[in-house]
Scaffold this motif. Structure first.
Motif, PDB file in Angstrom:
ATOM      1  N   GLY A  83     -10.080  13.278 -25.740  1.00  0.00           N
ATOM      2  CA  GLY A  83     -10.599  13.695 -27.037  1.00  0.00           C
ATOM      3  C   GLY A  83     -10.182  15.115 -27.354  1.00  0.00           C
ATOM      4  N   ASP A  84     -10.469  15.557 -28.581  1.00  0.00           N
ATOM      5  CA  ASP A  84     -10.132  16.911 -29.029  1.00  0.00           C
ATOM      6  C   ASP A  84     -11.431  17.691 -29.204  1.00  0.00           C
ATOM      7  N   ASN A  85     -11.756  18.526 -28.228  1.00  0.00           N
ATOM      8  CA  ASN A  85     -12.994  19.312 -28.241  1.00  0.00           C
ATOM      9  C   ASN A  85     -12.849  20.467 -29.230  1.00  0.00           C
ATOM     10  N   ILE A  86     -13.662  20.483 -30.282  1.00  0.00           N
ATOM     11  CA  ILE A  86     -13.514  21.508 -31.325  1.00  0.00           C
ATOM     12  C   ILE A  86     -13.905  22.899 -30.827  1.00  0.00           C
ATOM     13  N   ALA A  87     -14.617  22.977 -29.689  1.00  0.00           N
ATOM     14  CA  ALA A  87     -15.070  24.275 -29.177  1.00  0.00           C
ATOM     15  C   ALA A  87     -14.117  24.873 -28.148  1.00  0.00           C
ATOM     16  N   LYS A  88     -13.023  24.203 -27.855  1.00  0.00           N
ATOM     17  CA  LYS A  88     -12.185  24.625 -26.731  1.00  0.00           C
ATOM     18  C   LYS A  88     -11.597  26.022 -26.899  1.00  0.00           C
TER      19      LYS A  88
END
Length: 401
Positions: A262-267
């Motif tokens: 997935g694409d973690n928006i907080a990364k």
């Protein structure tokens, strides 16, 4: 019987002072007695001897530190990772444990503690050495317990830092593991370390094989499908909808998002875990939102997310729905498309977290993982490896509208 007792006591003396020549003589005398001993006497003697013959063993911990530990250990302190230690070590894993950080269990997951402490009464007798996060962790208490080693989580070891120097000066080794990173490598190595410490290397390998199979299955399916990566936001819901709590970067739930593709928006905004500006969440327009909770907030905060042991599904769903009403969230793709999920916060950074990895994968790619049942995976792990089976609400998927 008198002769056997003398030999055991004499060998204990010799072992303590490392008189290797006398040890050879002892073994020769002992071997002449073997034919005269009954099977029961022999098995009893061997069991006792296993504990007597502790020897220095080098353990490479998760920080790549070479730590020398007397194994098998007679006295152990656990600063964290209680269920992990029991799952690997088996039903007798706690026999030699003399102390632990009690509040991490009793305060963070009280319903879990109630179940375990009833199933294993010895837990109520262990010395409490305090808790790192609230500043009550006591090196003095550990020194008084004189353990053969202390098992500690990476985050605890780094938080305490120089406070642990008295243990080093006293010759008490600290062995560090790390499930919090939520990487396959650190999970597997941590389980191997516990296997070595408990003498259960085969059990550790079996658990690792199961864990790696779960991750490989998910990653293979995601790679084969080659779908666009959904944007995901995850938050520890202990503060309730009115206040944004921790989100996760490259640890715990954030690392799980990465693990399953997935694409973690907080990364970019968070390294490990901390709150982020609510406006960043709205601007990122996540496709999936995951709110985690635990039992602790059930009575402390009527709006906080809850999940876990003895939590009713209706209560968990009611509280999860409150997060959808946050300012600006009604226009987020995750809310508009009914993709708000709930999970048990305590089943992360632990040996049983393959169930949570399955859940995160299913939340992000629901069409790929319809066949997965994370709750069953979680309960089956406990049924196979621990003395209780959790009952309650652990994972919430959206109800079709």
């Amino acid at each position: 019987t008198i002769t056997i007792y003398f030999i055991i006591k004499n060998d204990f003396y010799l072992n303590r002072f490392s008189h290797h020549f006398n040890k050879v003589i002892y073994m020769a005398k002992f071997s002449r007695l073997l034919p005269k001993m009954s099977a029961v006497a022999l098995s009893t003697l061997l069991a006792i001897s296993t504990n007597v013959f502790a020897k220095p063993t080098e353990v490479t911990d998760i920080l790549d530190r070479k730590v020398t530990v007397e194994l098998p250990a007679k006295r152990v302190v656990l600063a964290f990772n209680y269920q992990d230690y029991m799952a690997v070590g088996g039903k007798h894993a706690l026999d030699n444990v003399v102390g632990f950080s009690k509040a991490v269990w009793t305060n963070w997951t009280p319903a879990s503690w109630a179940k375990f402490s009833k199933a294993i009464p010895k837990l109520n007798e262990l010395e409490d050495v305090g808790e790192v996060e609230v500043g009550t962790f006591s090196v003095e208490k550990i020194l008084a317990l004189k353990p053969d080693f202390v098992l500690m989580a990476d985050w605890q070891y780094k938080a305490l830092d120089s406070d642990l120097e008295p243990l080093e000066q006293a010759g008490i080794p600290v062995v560090v593991v790390d499930y919090l990173a939520q990487t396959v490598d650190k999970h597997v190595r941590s389980t191997e370390i516990i296997g070595q410490l408990t003498g259960q290397e085969a059990k550790a390998k079996a658990l690792n094989d199961e864990y790696k199979a779960v991750v490989k299955d998910i990653q293979d399916r995601v790679a084969k499908a080659n779908l666009p990566k959904p944007k995901v936001y995850v938050e520890f819901g202990n503060k309730g909808p009115a206040e944004h709590s921790f989100t996760f970067g490259k640890s715990m739930w954030g690392a799980m998002i990465n693990l399953v593709g997935g694409d973690n928006i907080a990364k970019q905004a968070v390294e490990f875990y901390s709150p982020i500006n609510p406006e960043l969440v709205v601007a990122a327009k996540p496709d999936v939102i995951l709110i985690t909770g635990r039992e602790t907030e059930l009575k402390k905060n009527p709006n906080a997310m809850v999940a876990g042991f003895n939590i009713e599904e209706a209560e968990a769903r009611k509280r999860l729905a409150g997060f959808a009403a946050r300012p600006g969230w009604s226009e987020l793709p995750a809310i508009k498309n009914n993709r708000l999920y709930g999970a048990y916060h305590a089943n992360s950074r632990t040996i049983s977290d393959s169930a949570s990895i399955q859940f995160v994968a299913k939340a992000i790619y629901p069409e790929l993982f319809k066949d997965l049942d994370p709750t069953k995976t979680y309960q089956d792990f406990y049924r196979k490896n621990l003395p209780i089976v959790p009952q309650g609400t652990f994972y919430l998927e959206p109800v079709s509208k």
